[in-house]
Design a protein around this motif. Sequence first.
Motif, PDB file in Angstrom:
ATOM      1  N   GLN A   6       0.819  -1.213   0.000  1.00 12.01           N
ATOM      2  CA  GLN A   6       0.000   0.000   0.000  1.00 12.01           C
ATOM      3  C   GLN A   6       0.852   1.262   0.000  1.00 12.01           C
ATOM      4  O   GLN A   6       0.424   2.302  -0.505  1.00 12.01           O
ATOM      5  CB  GLN A   6      -0.942   0.002   1.206  1.00 12.01           C
ATOM      6  N   VAL A   7       2.065   1.178   0.565  1.00 10.63           N
ATOM      7  CA  VAL A   7       2.928   2.357   0.633  1.00 10.63           C
ATOM      8  C   VAL A   7       3.190   2.953  -0.748  1.00 10.63           C
ATOM      9  O   VAL A   7       3.424   4.156  -0.882  1.00 10.63           O
ATOM     10  CB  VAL A   7       4.264   1.997   1.338  1.00 10.63           C
ATOM     11  N   PHE A   8       3.075   2.137  -1.806  1.00 14.83           N
ATOM     12  CA  PHE A   8       3.363   2.641  -3.147  1.00 14.83           C
ATOM     13  C   PHE A   8       2.202   3.434  -3.736  1.00 14.83           C
ATOM     14  O   PHE A   8       2.428   4.317  -4.567  1.00 14.83           O
ATOM     15  CB  PHE A   8       3.746   1.486  -4.074  1.00 14.83           C
ATOM     16  N   TRP A   9       0.955   3.107  -3.358  1.00 17.16           N
ATOM     17  CA  TRP A   9      -0.150   3.883  -3.928  1.00 17.16           C
ATOM     18  C   TRP A   9      -0.811   4.814  -2.908  1.00 17.16           C
ATOM     19  O   TRP A   9      -1.613   5.660  -3.264  1.00 17.16           O
ATOM     20  CB  TRP A   9      -1.203   2.969  -4.555  1.00 17.16           C
ATOM     21  N   ASP A  10      -0.450   4.679  -1.646  1.00 18.97           N
ATOM     22  CA  ASP A  10      -1.042   5.516  -0.605  1.00 18.97           C
ATOM     23  C   ASP A  10       0.033   5.894   0.397  1.00 18.97           C
ATOM     24  O   ASP A  10       0.070   5.372   1.514  1.00 18.97           O
ATOM     25  CB  ASP A  10      -2.191   4.764   0.079  1.00 18.97           C
ATOM     26  N   PRO A  11       0.936   6.807   0.047  1.00 20.70           N
ATOM     27  CA  PRO A  11       2.022   7.163   0.961  1.00 20.70           C
ATOM     28  C   PRO A  11       1.546   7.829   2.247  1.00 20.70           C
ATOM     29  O   PRO A  11       2.320   7.957   3.189  1.00 20.70           O
ATOM     30  CB  PRO A  11       2.896   8.102   0.133  1.00 20.70           C
ATOM     31  N   ALA A  12       0.254   8.231   2.304  1.00 19.95           N
ATOM     32  CA  ALA A  12      -0.289   8.749   3.561  1.00 19.95           C
ATOM     33  C   ALA A  12      -0.563   7.632   4.553  1.00 19.95           C
ATOM     34  O   ALA A  12      -0.720   7.874   5.743  1.00 19.95           O
ATOM     35  CB  ALA A  12      -1.573   9.537   3.309  1.00 19.95           C
ATOM     36  N   LEU A  13      -0.617   6.384   4.058  1.00 20.12           N
ATOM     37  CA  LEU A  13      -0.857   5.198   4.895  1.00 20.12           C
ATOM     38  C   LEU A  13      -2.141   5.352   5.700  1.00 20.12           C
ATOM     39  O   LEU A  13      -2.178   5.232   6.926  1.00 20.12           O
ATOM     40  CB  LEU A  13       0.355   4.929   5.801  1.00 20.12           C
TER      41      LEU A  13
ATOM     42  N   GLY B 212      11.992   5.077  -0.046  1.00 21.40           N
ATOM     43  CA  GLY B 212      12.619   6.342   0.307  1.00 21.40           C
ATOM     44  C   GLY B 212      12.523   7.375  -0.800  1.00 21.40           C
ATOM     45  O   GLY B 212      12.321   8.569  -0.540  1.00 21.40           O
ATOM     46  N   ARG B 213      12.673   6.940  -2.049  1.00 16.81           N
ATOM     47  CA  ARG B 213      12.566   7.889  -3.171  1.00 16.81           C
ATOM     48  C   ARG B 213      11.167   8.492  -3.253  1.00 16.81           C
ATOM     49  O   ARG B 213      10.997   9.673  -3.553  1.00 16.81           O
ATOM     50  CB  ARG B 213      12.904   7.188  -4.493  1.00 16.81           C
ATOM     51  N   GLN B 214      10.187   7.659  -2.989  1.00 11.74           N
ATOM     52  CA  GLN B 214       8.806   8.121  -3.082  1.00 11.74           C
ATOM     53  C   GLN B 214       8.430   9.004  -1.901  1.00 11.74           C
ATOM     54  O   GLN B 214       7.757  10.020  -2.044  1.00 11.74           O
ATOM     55  CB  GLN B 214       7.858   6.918  -3.123  1.00 11.74           C
ATOM     56  N   GLY B 215       8.869   8.628  -0.725  1.00 12.10           N
ATOM     57  CA  GLY B 215       8.519   9.357   0.479  1.00 12.10           C
ATOM     58  C   GLY B 215       7.191   8.900   1.050  1.00 12.10           C
ATOM     59  O   GLY B 215       6.341   8.337   0.349  1.00 12.10           O
ATOM     60  N   THR B 216       7.016   9.141   2.340  1.00  8.81           N
ATOM     61  CA  THR B 216       5.794   8.747   3.043  1.00  8.81           C
ATOM     62  C   THR B 216       5.388   9.861   4.004  1.00  8.81           C
ATOM     63  O   THR B 216       6.222  10.642   4.462  1.00  8.81           O
ATOM     64  CB  THR B 216       6.019   7.455   3.850  1.00  8.81           C
TER      65      THR B 216
ATOM     66  N   ARG C 246      -1.375  -5.836  -8.496  1.00  8.83           N
ATOM     67  CA  ARG C 246      -0.799  -5.777  -9.842  1.00  8.83           C
ATOM     68  C   ARG C 246      -0.845  -4.362 -10.406  1.00  8.83           C
ATOM     69  O   ARG C 246       0.047  -3.944 -11.140  1.00  8.83           O
ATOM     70  CB  ARG C 246      -1.537  -6.750 -10.762  1.00  8.83           C
ATOM     71  N   ALA C 247      -1.890  -3.616 -10.058  1.00 12.46           N
ATOM     72  CA  ALA C 247      -2.019  -2.259 -10.580  1.00 12.46           C
ATOM     73  C   ALA C 247      -1.225  -1.241  -9.767  1.00 12.46           C
ATOM     74  O   ALA C 247      -0.798  -0.214 -10.314  1.00 12.46           O
ATOM     75  CB  ALA C 247      -3.500  -1.849 -10.601  1.00 12.46           C
ATOM     76  N   GLY C 248      -1.023  -1.525  -8.470  1.00 17.74           N
ATOM     77  CA  GLY C 248      -0.502  -0.497  -7.591  1.00 17.74           C
ATOM     78  C   GLY C 248       0.958  -0.588  -7.213  1.00 17.74           C
ATOM     79  O   GLY C 248       1.570   0.427  -6.855  1.00 17.74           O
ATOM     80  N   VAL C 249       1.545  -1.789  -7.271  1.00 18.27           N
ATOM     81  CA  VAL C 249       2.946  -1.932  -6.857  1.00 18.27           C
ATOM     82  C   VAL C 249       3.864  -1.617  -8.034  1.00 18.27           C
ATOM     83  O   VAL C 249       3.721  -2.182  -9.123  1.00 18.27           O
ATOM     84  CB  VAL C 249       3.236  -3.354  -6.333  1.00 18.27           C
ATOM     85  N   ARG C 250       4.791  -0.717  -7.813  1.00 22.94           N
ATOM     86  CA  ARG C 250       5.809  -0.416  -8.833  1.00 22.94           C
ATOM     87  C   ARG C 250       7.037  -1.271  -8.509  1.00 22.94           C
ATOM     88  O   ARG C 250       7.762  -1.001  -7.549  1.00 22.94           O
ATOM     89  CB  ARG C 250       6.155   1.074  -8.825  1.00 22.94           C
ATOM     90  N   TRP C 251       7.271  -2.262  -9.335  1.00 19.76           N
ATOM     91  CA  TRP C 251       8.361  -3.207  -9.068  1.00 19.76           C
ATOM     92  C   TRP C 251       9.685  -2.600  -9.510  1.00 19.76           C
ATOM     93  O   TRP C 251      10.291  -3.012 -10.504  1.00 19.76           O
ATOM     94  CB  TRP C 251       8.092  -4.527  -9.770  1.00 19.76           C
ATOM     95  N   GLU C 252      10.153  -1.631  -8.737  1.00 17.00           N
ATOM     96  CA  GLU C 252      11.431  -0.978  -9.022  1.00 17.00           C
ATOM     97  C   GLU C 252      12.549  -1.606  -8.206  1.00 17.00           C
ATOM     98  O   GLU C 252      13.622  -1.013  -8.071  1.00 17.00           O
ATOM     99  CB  GLU C 252      11.333   0.513  -8.650  1.00 17.00           C
TER     100      GLU C 252
END
Length: 558
Positions: A70-77, A142-146, A124-130
Amino acid sequence: MAADLVIKGGRVLDGSGAPAVDADVAVTDGVITDVGPGLDTGGPGTRTLDASGHVVAPGFIDIHTHYDAQVFWDPALTPSCWHGVTTVVSGNCGFSLAPTRPEHRDLMVRTLEHVEAMSPEALRAGVRWEFETFAEYLDAVGRQGTALNYGAFVGHTPVRLYVMGDEGYDREATDAEIDAMARVVVESVEAGAMGFASSSAPTHQGAEGRPVPSRLATIDETATLARAMASTGRGVLQILPGERVQLDDAYAIQRTLGGRPMTWTALLTGFGDYHLKAVEKNAAARAAGQEAYPQMSVRPLVFQFDMREPFNLDTVPNFAELHGLGPDVRRERYADASWRAAAQDALDHGRIRPQWHKYEIAESDARPDLVGRRVGELADEWGVSPLDVMCDVALADDLRTRFRGILANDDPDAIADLLTRDELVLGLSDAGAHGAQLCDACFSTELLGTFVREREAIPLETAVWKLTGQLADAFRIGRRGYLRPGMAADVCVFDPATVAPGPIRRVHDLPAGADRLLADAPSGIAHVVVNGTVIRENGSPVDEGVAARPGALLRSAP
């Protein structure tokens, strides 16, 4: 020097368990610079938060979440940030999202789909597999931030799959594979993993209903990986005992970790006197010098589910074998009287037996007249088995009937007793997992509203310590958990007379339109500050504060 932020007029509980004092809190550059009465540290650029009539506490800590995806599509958690939480720890029970090789990404999605009831479409739609390694996962977060401070365990299940591939689901590991897994654990903890997490719980089914890979691990494998973590001089062992690695084994493993702390999940009431025996076992271990923290919960363990994926019933092979076979096969089985009888018998004699008088129909388009009725009562009225009731109603509803089942922890007197035991810690919110089935991310406001104000089970200052300083110390989360000069400015301001969790409602806000249950913004939480940035003010989100993503990426410490 003028402060950036001053929180004025409140009653400060500093997170140590000490009584409240009337004081202001000054913050500069994300750090608490002063705590005292009548602070005169304002200036032209100083922001002031009014805390009159409120308690000013450290931001709350949630040590048991599953926000890995969820951290990848909702950094507000969300909704944790609404309930005064400023720090979360993810990757619990051995289910981190890394390390994962590209060829195993879909297998990891299917694992999380079943074991943590996460929507595969959302994943599948929300996780960025970087990322592939755990270090790369932390770097991606860390790059995305939370908006909140974020840390994560490295999990046994992905480590097994990373080293063994698909065979991690099928067999015990060789000595060479265990050595390779140990190296991955060391690399992950040195990169910043909060520790090593594992599960041996019989309820944890993964892809296609198979036991998750960590359940195939021997005691020696789990112990070797825990010792690998300890060899770094960092980290916490988080474990869910069960089949192969039982509770006594977990304590035996910890004795070999050179003093590293252990936390285990979950100390639940509702299984006879099991919780009291576990408390005694832990007291004996602590008397012998072990630093062990059983995790308890203040909320009943209640799951909503439907018969397309009946999470509550998957503990028996009759249901587990249906994973991946599609709705048509399920309809066929559910209509078969002989299958029903065999499944009912398995449930009645299984390790975890449903308490049918605590199961009810939560939603039904075909039979709205039955909403709120208990399954056990209907079975008695109709002269059939409880499973007959569930199958008949579900089949009439195209398997979309939602049932609500209380699994455990619904004795508030027993919970109140456990809260008085200082060696137990608050955990098991499972925030980020079981989205369509439960939402216990509101555990903090439940504690303050139900068990402090209404039941007076523990004093307010003790409750705040249990939400802050105790967890920061146990999990080695530096500069968090206390309101003192030099500490990070994570703050929750709340009204003790009104604080309470908001209602639970179903929303469709996940990627791909998937649904989840959400604990609405609570009563009584006025302001939330993360590293000096205000993310909630007067009970509402501060958009620029959330967008600033002020949370720190937490990394393990000695």
